[in-house]
Design a protein around this motif. Structure first.
Motif, PDB file in Angstrom:
ATOM      1  N   THR A  20       0.851  -1.176   0.000  1.00  0.00           N
ATOM      2  CA  THR A  20       0.000   0.000   0.000  1.00  0.00           C
ATOM      3  C   THR A  20       0.892   1.232   0.000  1.00  0.00           C
ATOM      4  OG1 THR A  20      -1.618  -1.217   1.295  1.00  0.00           O
ATOM      5  CG2 THR A  20      -1.839   1.186   1.250  1.00  0.00           C
ATOM      6  N   PRO A  21       0.668   2.136  -0.949  1.00  0.00           N
ATOM      7  CA  PRO A  21       1.507   3.331  -0.958  1.00  0.00           C
ATOM      8  C   PRO A  21       1.291   4.157   0.301  1.00  0.00           C
ATOM      9  CG  PRO A  21      -0.198   3.472  -2.666  1.00  0.00           C
ATOM     10  CD  PRO A  21      -0.328   2.135  -1.993  1.00  0.00           C
ATOM     11  N   ALA A  22       2.353   4.811   0.745  1.00  0.00           N
ATOM     12  CA  ALA A  22       2.267   5.658   1.928  1.00  0.00           C
ATOM     13  C   ALA A  22       1.374   6.857   1.625  1.00  0.00           C
ATOM     14  CB  ALA A  22       3.664   6.134   2.338  1.00  0.00           C
ATOM     15  N   PRO A  23       0.591   7.290   2.600  1.00  0.00           N
ATOM     16  CA  PRO A  23      -0.256   8.457   2.351  1.00  0.00           C
ATOM     17  C   PRO A  23       0.611   9.694   2.122  1.00  0.00           C
ATOM     18  CG  PRO A  23      -0.337   7.820   4.662  1.00  0.00           C
ATOM     19  CD  PRO A  23       0.453   6.772   3.941  1.00  0.00           C
ATOM     20  N   ARG A  24       0.129  10.547   1.230  1.00  0.00           N
ATOM     21  CA  ARG A  24       0.859  11.777   0.959  1.00  0.00           C
ATOM     22  C   ARG A  24       0.682  12.740   2.113  1.00  0.00           C
ATOM     23  NH1 ARG A  24      -0.539  13.929  -4.863  1.00  0.00           N
ATOM     24  NH2 ARG A  24       0.243  15.741  -3.776  1.00  0.00           N
ATOM     25  N   GLN A  25       1.780  13.375   2.496  1.00  0.00           N
ATOM     26  CA  GLN A  25       1.704  14.378   3.551  1.00  0.00           C
ATOM     27  C   GLN A  25       1.149  15.663   2.949  1.00  0.00           C
ATOM     28  OE1 GLN A  25       5.404  15.440   5.376  1.00  0.00           O
ATOM     29  NE2 GLN A  25       4.460  16.860   6.769  1.00  0.00           N
ATOM     30  N   LEU A  26       0.175  16.223   3.599  1.00  0.00           N
ATOM     31  CA  LEU A  26      -0.421  17.462   3.141  1.00  0.00           C
ATOM     32  C   LEU A  26       0.518  18.624   3.446  1.00  0.00           C
ATOM     33  CD1 LEU A  26      -2.993  18.670   1.917  1.00  0.00           C
ATOM     34  CD2 LEU A  26      -3.871  18.909   4.245  1.00  0.00           C
ATOM     35  N   TRP A  27       0.768  19.465   2.453  1.00  0.00           N
ATOM     36  CA  TRP A  27       1.624  20.631   2.620  1.00  0.00           C
ATOM     37  C   TRP A  27       0.717  21.806   2.937  1.00  0.00           C
ATOM     38  CZ3 TRP A  27       6.866  21.490   0.111  1.00  0.00           C
ATOM     39  CH2 TRP A  27       7.331  22.782   0.324  1.00  0.00           C
ATOM     40  N   VAL A  28       0.846  22.347   4.132  1.00  0.00           N
ATOM     41  CA  VAL A  28       0.065  23.500   4.564  1.00  0.00           C
ATOM     42  C   VAL A  28       1.054  24.592   4.955  1.00  0.00           C
ATOM     43  CG1 VAL A  28      -1.626  24.394   6.222  1.00  0.00           C
ATOM     44  CG2 VAL A  28      -1.795  22.021   5.414  1.00  0.00           C
ATOM     45  N   THR A  29       0.950  25.735   4.276  1.00  0.00           N
ATOM     46  CA  THR A  29       1.901  26.819   4.476  1.00  0.00           C
ATOM     47  C   THR A  29       1.235  28.028   5.105  1.00  0.00           C
ATOM     48  OG1 THR A  29       3.111  26.135   2.506  1.00  0.00           O
ATOM     49  CG2 THR A  29       3.538  28.346   3.302  1.00  0.00           C
ATOM     50  N   ALA A  30       1.966  28.658   6.006  1.00  0.00           N
ATOM     51  CA  ALA A  30       1.555  29.941   6.572  1.00  0.00           C
ATOM     52  C   ALA A  30       2.721  30.905   6.412  1.00  0.00           C
ATOM     53  CB  ALA A  30       1.192  29.792   8.042  1.00  0.00           C
ATOM     54  N   TYR A  31       2.414  32.175   6.243  1.00  0.00           N
ATOM     55  CA  TYR A  31       3.432  33.217   6.164  1.00  0.00           C
ATOM     56  C   TYR A  31       3.486  33.945   7.503  1.00  0.00           C
ATOM     57  CZ  TYR A  31       4.295  32.834   1.184  1.00  0.00           C
ATOM     58  OH  TYR A  31       4.684  32.387  -0.043  1.00  0.00           O
ATOM     59  N   TYR A  32       4.703  34.250   7.935  1.00  0.00           N
ATOM     60  CA  TYR A  32       4.914  34.968   9.189  1.00  0.00           C
ATOM     61  C   TYR A  32       5.790  36.173   8.891  1.00  0.00           C
ATOM     62  CZ  TYR A  32       6.092  35.691  14.143  1.00  0.00           C
ATOM     63  OH  TYR A  32       6.264  36.218  15.400  1.00  0.00           O
ATOM     64  N   ALA A  33       5.199  37.354   8.941  1.00  0.00           N
ATOM     65  CA  ALA A  33       5.899  38.584   8.590  1.00  0.00           C
ATOM     66  C   ALA A  33       6.791  39.061   9.722  1.00  0.00           C
ATOM     67  CB  ALA A  33       4.888  39.671   8.226  1.00  0.00           C
ATOM     68  N   SER A  34       7.997  39.463   9.364  1.00  0.00           N
ATOM     69  CA  SER A  34       8.964  39.913  10.371  1.00  0.00           C
ATOM     70  C   SER A  34       8.469  41.144  11.128  1.00  0.00           C
ATOM     71  CB  SER A  34      10.320  40.186   9.722  1.00  0.00           C
ATOM     72  OG  SER A  34      10.218  41.187   8.731  1.00  0.00           O
ATOM     73  N   TRP A  35       7.707  42.024  10.465  1.00  0.00           N
ATOM     74  CA  TRP A  35       7.247  43.211  11.176  1.00  0.00           C
ATOM     75  C   TRP A  35       6.192  42.877  12.220  1.00  0.00           C
ATOM     76  CZ3 TRP A  35       6.565  42.564   5.899  1.00  0.00           C
ATOM     77  CH2 TRP A  35       5.269  42.313   5.466  1.00  0.00           C
ATOM     78  N   VAL A  36       5.455  41.792  12.031  1.00  0.00           N
ATOM     79  CA  VAL A  36       4.499  41.325  13.041  1.00  0.00           C
ATOM     80  C   VAL A  36       5.280  40.766  14.235  1.00  0.00           C
ATOM     81  CG1 VAL A  36       2.682  39.634  13.524  1.00  0.00           C
ATOM     82  CG2 VAL A  36       2.699  40.864  11.354  1.00  0.00           C
ATOM     83  N   GLN A  37       6.342  40.046  13.926  1.00  0.00           N
ATOM     84  CA  GLN A  37       7.216  39.496  14.966  1.00  0.00           C
ATOM     85  C   GLN A  37       7.877  40.629  15.746  1.00  0.00           C
ATOM     86  OE1 GLN A  37      10.289  36.941  13.407  1.00  0.00           O
ATOM     87  NE2 GLN A  37      11.023  36.350  15.421  1.00  0.00           N
ATOM     88  N   GLU A  38       8.438  41.606  15.034  1.00  0.00           N
ATOM     89  CA  GLU A  38       9.132  42.721  15.684  1.00  0.00           C
ATOM     90  C   GLU A  38       8.207  43.537  16.576  1.00  0.00           C
ATOM     91  OE1 GLU A  38      10.682  44.872  12.359  1.00  0.00           O
ATOM     92  OE2 GLU A  38      12.163  43.322  11.900  1.00  0.00           O
ATOM     93  N   ALA A  39       6.971  43.718  16.142  1.00  0.00           N
ATOM     94  CA  ALA A  39       6.018  44.520  16.903  1.00  0.00           C
ATOM     95  C   ALA A  39       5.461  43.767  18.111  1.00  0.00           C
ATOM     96  CB  ALA A  39       4.863  44.965  16.000  1.00  0.00           C
ATOM     97  N   GLY A  40       5.704  42.466  18.167  1.00  0.00           N
ATOM     98  CA  GLY A  40       5.201  41.676  19.282  1.00  0.00           C
ATOM     99  C   GLY A  40       3.721  41.348  19.163  1.00  0.00           C
ATOM    100  N   VAL A  41       3.132  41.628  18.010  1.00  0.00           N
ATOM    101  CA  VAL A  41       1.713  41.345  17.788  1.00  0.00           C
ATOM    102  C   VAL A  41       1.459  39.843  17.873  1.00  0.00           C
ATOM    103  CG1 VAL A  41      -0.181  41.508  16.122  1.00  0.00           C
ATOM    104  CG2 VAL A  41       1.436  43.404  16.370  1.00  0.00           C
ATOM    105  N   LEU A  42       2.311  39.080  17.210  1.00  0.00           N
ATOM    106  CA  LEU A  42       2.226  37.622  17.252  1.00  0.00           C
ATOM    107  C   LEU A  42       3.646  37.103  17.447  1.00  0.00           C
ATOM    108  CD1 LEU A  42       0.626  34.971  16.961  1.00  0.00           C
ATOM    109  CD2 LEU A  42       1.000  35.128  14.499  1.00  0.00           C
ATOM    110  N   THR A  43       3.983  36.765  18.652  1.00  0.00           N
ATOM    111  CA  THR A  43       5.322  36.264  18.938  1.00  0.00           C
ATOM    112  C   THR A  43       5.444  34.820  18.477  1.00  0.00           C
ATOM    113  OG1 THR A  43       4.743  35.517  21.153  1.00  0.00           O
ATOM    114  CG2 THR A  43       5.558  37.791  20.951  1.00  0.00           C
ATOM    115  N   PRO A  44       6.664  34.362  18.215  1.00  0.00           N
ATOM    116  CA  PRO A  44       6.847  32.972  17.777  1.00  0.00           C
ATOM    117  C   PRO A  44       6.281  31.948  18.759  1.00  0.00           C
ATOM    118  CG  PRO A  44       8.837  34.230  17.367  1.00  0.00           C
ATOM    119  CD  PRO A  44       7.925  35.119  18.165  1.00  0.00           C
TER     120      PRO A  44
END
Length: 169
Positions: A20-44
């Motif tokens: 049985t072939p292995a199930p394909r892993q779903l690729w789900v991408t999110a973008y994380y903007a550096s200015w959001v990180q720098e502002a502390g709006v959404l920390t890592p």
């Protein structure tokens, strides 16, 4: 079909899969903007890395001499703050290069005399910081950019594969 079966009967038989072939892993991408990180709006630390397979850390930009401008973008400390929890959760992180209105910088960095240094610097920054690959965002790309862009991407892919075949582009 009848001729093929008469000449080569083994090819007309239907073969059953042996595993049985292995199930394909779903690729789900999110973008994380550096200015959001720098502002502390959404920390890592607040990101649910289990909700995605890949995070694109946005962004650094090319300089016309083929170096990477991190002053406008992601510092090494910001990279580390994202990479540690993402990798701990099994999430790959790609470094985004480019963004809006960066085409002029890309054109200069992709020119024949500069391109090898540009590629070297891109691979160096992901290697030094621990990224799992690159997301290239030359914007806006125009029809006249096609040949230089294709050459750049092919050479970049070859150099990335030589360094580590698991790097994503």
């Amino acid at each position: 079909f009848a001729l093929g079966a008469a000449v080569s009967p083994a090819h007309s038989a239907v073969k059953k899969p042996t595993a049985t072939p292995a199930p394909r892993q779903l690729w789900v991408t999110a973008y994380y903007a550096s200015w959001v990180q720098e502002a502390g709006v959404l920390t890592p630390q607040k990101i649910d890395y289990s909700a995605m397979s890949h995070l694109v850390h946005f962004h650094v930009v090319p300089k016309e001499d083929g170096t990477i401008d991190t002053v406008e973008g992601i510092s090494p400390e910001e990279s580390e703050a994202v990479l540690k929890p993402a990798h701990a959760a099994g999430c790959k992180v790609l470094l985004c290069v480019g963004g809006g209105d960066t085409a002029g910088r890309f054109r200069a960095a992709m020119a024949d005399p500069v391109r090898p240094a540009f590629i070297h610097n891109l691979i160096a920054v992901i290697g030094e910081r621990g990224y799992d690959g690159l997301d290239i965002e030359m914007e806006p790309i125009e029809d006249g950019d096609t040949a230089a862009y294709e050459t750049f991407i092919r050479e970049l892919r070859a150099r990335m594969t030589a360094r580590n075949p698991n790097l994503s582009l």
